[in-house]
Design a protein around this motif. Structure first.
Motif, short mmCIF file in Angstrom:
data_model
loop_
_atom_site.label_atom_id
_atom_site.label_comp_id
_atom_site.label_asym_id
_atom_site.label_seq_id
_atom_site.Cartn_x
_atom_site.Cartn_y
_atom_site.Cartn_z
N GLN A 1 49.39 -69.13 26.99
CA GLN A 1 50.55 -70.02 26.98
C GLN A 1 50.13 -71.38 27.54
OE1 GLN A 1 53.42 -69.34 25.71
NE2 GLN A 1 54.57 -71.15 26.31
N VAL A 2 50.47 -72.43 26.83
CA VAL A 2 50.15 -73.78 27.26
C VAL A 2 51.33 -74.36 28.03
CG1 VAL A 2 49.68 -76.13 26.48
CG2 VAL A 2 48.57 -74.20 25.34
N GLN A 3 51.05 -74.97 29.14
CA GLN A 3 52.08 -75.66 29.91
C GLN A 3 51.75 -77.14 30.00
OE1 GLN A 3 52.15 -73.42 33.61
NE2 GLN A 3 53.91 -72.25 32.91
N LEU A 4 52.74 -77.97 29.79
CA LEU A 4 52.58 -79.42 29.88
C LEU A 4 53.48 -79.94 31.00
CD1 LEU A 4 52.78 -80.31 26.07
CD2 LEU A 4 50.74 -79.88 27.43
N VAL A 5 52.90 -80.75 31.87
CA VAL A 5 53.66 -81.28 33.01
C VAL A 5 53.49 -82.79 33.04
CG1 VAL A 5 53.99 -81.27 35.50
CG2 VAL A 5 53.34 -79.15 34.32
N CYS A 22 50.42 -86.60 31.35
CA CYS A 22 50.83 -85.28 30.88
C CYS A 22 49.63 -84.36 31.02
CB CYS A 22 51.30 -85.34 29.44
SG CYS A 22 51.64 -83.73 28.69
N ALA A 23 49.70 -83.47 31.99
CA ALA A 23 48.60 -82.56 32.27
C ALA A 23 48.87 -81.20 31.63
CB ALA A 23 48.42 -82.40 33.77
N ALA A 24 47.87 -80.69 30.95
CA ALA A 24 48.00 -79.40 30.26
C ALA A 24 47.28 -78.32 31.04
CB ALA A 24 47.42 -79.49 28.87
N THR A 78 44.39 -84.15 29.93
CA THR A 78 45.52 -85.00 30.25
C THR A 78 45.66 -86.10 29.21
OG1 THR A 78 45.26 -84.57 32.62
CG2 THR A 78 46.50 -86.55 31.99
N VAL A 79 46.89 -86.37 28.84
CA VAL A 79 47.19 -87.48 27.94
C VAL A 79 48.06 -88.47 28.71
CG1 VAL A 79 49.23 -86.37 26.95
CG2 VAL A 79 48.02 -88.12 25.64
#
Length: 119
Positions: A1-5, A22-24, A78-79
């Motif tokens: 599962q990918v989480q984006l914060v 945006c850190a994954a 990170t984006v």
């Protein structure tokens, strides 16, 4: 599962700048494309910037082209969205999203971060 914060939102005066991150995290992260969306109260969500994870194929909405820059750091998963010359109409909740294949939908979403620009 990918989480984006997402992080980096806040209140800024018109003409100012903010940089959103945006850190994954989660399973091995290798999306096809990343995007930044925003939604203002009473308005539809809109895509403001996007790029392929491998680099290039950048997209910018007309309303932000020349002021916003999307970039990514693959080593940090990170984006970023660098936002310059901010305007009150840029006020919105900004969310990052990822799609993992060509033609697919943005399947992974962050929780969003508020950006408020005062006049």
């Amino acid at each position: 599962q990918v989480q984006l914060v997402e992080s980096g939102g806040g209140l800024v005066q018109a003409g100012g700048s903010l940089r959103l991150s945006c850190a994954a995290s989660g399973r091995t992260f290798s999306p096809y494309r990343m995007g930044w969306f925003r939604q203002a109260p009473g308005k539809e969500r809109e895509l403001v910037a996007a790029m392929t994870w491998s680099g290039g194929s950048e997209y910018y909405a007309d309303s932000v082209r020349g002021r916003f820059t999307i970039s990514r750091d693959r080593a940090k998963n990170t984006v970023y969205l660098q936002m310059n010359s901010l305007k009150p109409e840029d006020t919105a909740v900004y969310s990052c999203a990822a799609k993992d294949r060509v033609g697919g939908a943005y399947a992974y979403w962050g929780q969003g971060t508020q950006v408020s620009v005062s006049s």
